[in-house]
Design an enzyme around this catalytic site. Structure first.
Site, PDB file in Angstrom:
ATOM      1  N   HIS A 172      39.078   0.942  27.666  1.00 32.95           N
ATOM      2  CA  HIS A 172      38.127  -0.152  27.401  1.00 32.95           C
ATOM      3  C   HIS A 172      37.802  -0.849  28.720  1.00 32.95           C
ATOM      4  CE1 HIS A 172      42.234  -1.732  27.345  1.00 32.95           C
ATOM      5  NE2 HIS A 172      41.689  -2.680  28.093  1.00 32.95           N
ATOM      6  N   HIS A 210      36.052  -3.133  36.035  1.00 29.65           N
ATOM      7  CA  HIS A 210      36.618  -1.787  36.177  1.00 29.65           C
ATOM      8  C   HIS A 210      37.131  -1.320  34.826  1.00 29.65           C
ATOM      9  CE1 HIS A 210      40.169  -4.396  36.333  1.00 29.65           C
ATOM     10  NE2 HIS A 210      40.848  -3.353  35.872  1.00 29.65           N
TER      11      HIS A 210
HETATM   12  P1  2AM Z   1      43.359  -3.554  33.242  1.00 30.23           P
HETATM   13  O1  2AM Z   1      42.302  -2.686  32.657  1.00 30.23           O
HETATM   14  O2  2AM Z   1      42.944  -4.253  34.466  1.00 30.23           O
HETATM   15  O3  2AM Z   1      44.677  -2.860  33.384  1.00 30.23           O
HETATM   16  C1  2AM Z   1      45.014  -4.977  27.815  1.00 30.23           C
HETATM   17  O4  2AM Z   1      46.369  -5.075  28.094  1.00 30.23           O
HETATM   18  C2  2AM Z   1      44.205  -5.141  29.072  1.00 30.23           C
HETATM   19  O5  2AM Z   1      44.398  -6.437  29.602  1.00 30.23           O
HETATM   20  C3  2AM Z   1      44.605  -4.137  30.126  1.00 30.23           C
HETATM   21  O6  2AM Z   1      43.654  -3.103  30.125  1.00 30.23           O
HETATM   22  C4  2AM Z   1      44.619  -4.928  31.420  1.00 30.23           C
HETATM   23  O7  2AM Z   1      43.502  -4.677  32.179  1.00 30.23           O
HETATM   24  C5  2AM Z   1      44.424  -6.371  31.018  1.00 30.23           C
HETATM   25  N1  2AM Z   1      45.413  -7.266  31.594  1.00 30.23           N
HETATM   26  C6  2AM Z   1      45.143  -8.275  32.439  1.00 30.23           C
HETATM   27  N2  2AM Z   1      46.241  -8.946  32.730  1.00 30.23           N
HETATM   28  C7  2AM Z   1      47.250  -8.385  32.074  1.00 30.23           C
HETATM   29  C8  2AM Z   1      48.640  -8.630  31.999  1.00 30.23           C
HETATM   30  N3  2AM Z   1      49.232  -9.651  32.620  1.00 30.23           N
HETATM   31  N4  2AM Z   1      49.351  -7.812  31.236  1.00 30.23           N
HETATM   32  C9  2AM Z   1      48.761  -6.789  30.591  1.00 30.23           C
HETATM   33  N5  2AM Z   1      47.484  -6.516  30.609  1.00 30.23           N
HETATM   34  C10 2AM Z   1      46.708  -7.302  31.347  1.00 30.23           C
END
Ligand code: 2AM
Length: 190
Positions: A40, A127
């Site tokens: 996603h 991203h």
């Molecule tokens: P990412 O795509 O940059 O890895 C769901 O967990 C989404 O939330 C992940 O895809 C992640 O984005 C984002 N995310 C942002 N901060 C986070 C955190 N502290 N822990 C887990 N997921 C986080």
């Protein structure tokens, strides 16, 4: 509950990103690849929210989506954070649609802060995470594979229309996260 807001991707984009993962896998780098069904575009990670915040965030989603029009997202590049040579987070980057995504993310950031959700300290960078490295094994091959994939992008790119923003619940399990849709808010038709 643990929750986040994202742009869910159409099945053909998930298939396209699964093909990108398959090409990158040939580098034999030590990567935990995101299950294509779970890929996603994160707009705002909320963390743990309570029932009250869930209701508030549902309203925020409606308000923000109701004021924005559907837009195209074009995926062209592949890269990594913190950088391509020492990849930790491997992503697909977006070209067309970037400013719209940023605007929605900024609006969500502003509104969610008002209801007590911690502010994201890092600047928002659009991203789509497709993998995370577990070690530095074959990192040079991986960086080469990412560059090859990006330079192939003339023939290897994808586009879709963002039509909604989605609130997901995330349940962490030893087999990986389980994402469930809690709310979908539709953008205005073009
Ligand atoms: P990412 O795509 O940059 O890895 C769901 O967990 C989404 O939330 C992940 O895809 C992640 O984005 C984002 N995310 C942002 N901060 C986070 C955190 N502290 N822990 C887990 N997921 C986080």
């Amino acid at each position: 509950m643990r929750a986040f807001i994202a742009i869910d991707l159409p099945q053909e984009i998930k298939d396209y990103l699964a093909k990108a993962q398959a090409k990158l896998k040939s580098s034999n780098a030590d990567v935990k690849w995101v299950n294509p069904q779970n890929i996603h575009l994160t707009l705002k990670f909320l963390g743990e929210i309570d029932e009250k915040q869930l209701n508030q965030i549902t309203q925020i989603l409606e308000d923000i989506a109701g004021n924005k029009t559907q837009f195209y997202i074009h995926l062209t590049s592949f890269g990594a954070f913190p950088n391509i040579k020492s990849a930790r987070v491997i992503w697909a980057g977006i070209d067309k649609g970037d400013s719209e995504v940023k605007q929605i993310a900024e609006d969500l950031e502003k509104e969610s802060e008002k209801i007590g959700i911690p502010k994201e300290e890092r600047p928002f960078s659009s991203h789509i995470t497709i993998g995370r490295t577990r070690s530095s094994k074959n990192r040079n091959k991986l960086s080469q594979a990412l560059e090859n994939l990006t330079s192939e992008s003339g023939g290897f790119s994808a586009e879709f229309t963002a039509v909604k923003i989605t609130l997901f619940q995330s349940t962490l399990t030893p087999k990986g996260p389980i994402y469930e849709t809690l709310k979908e808010a539709h953008l205005k038709t073009i």
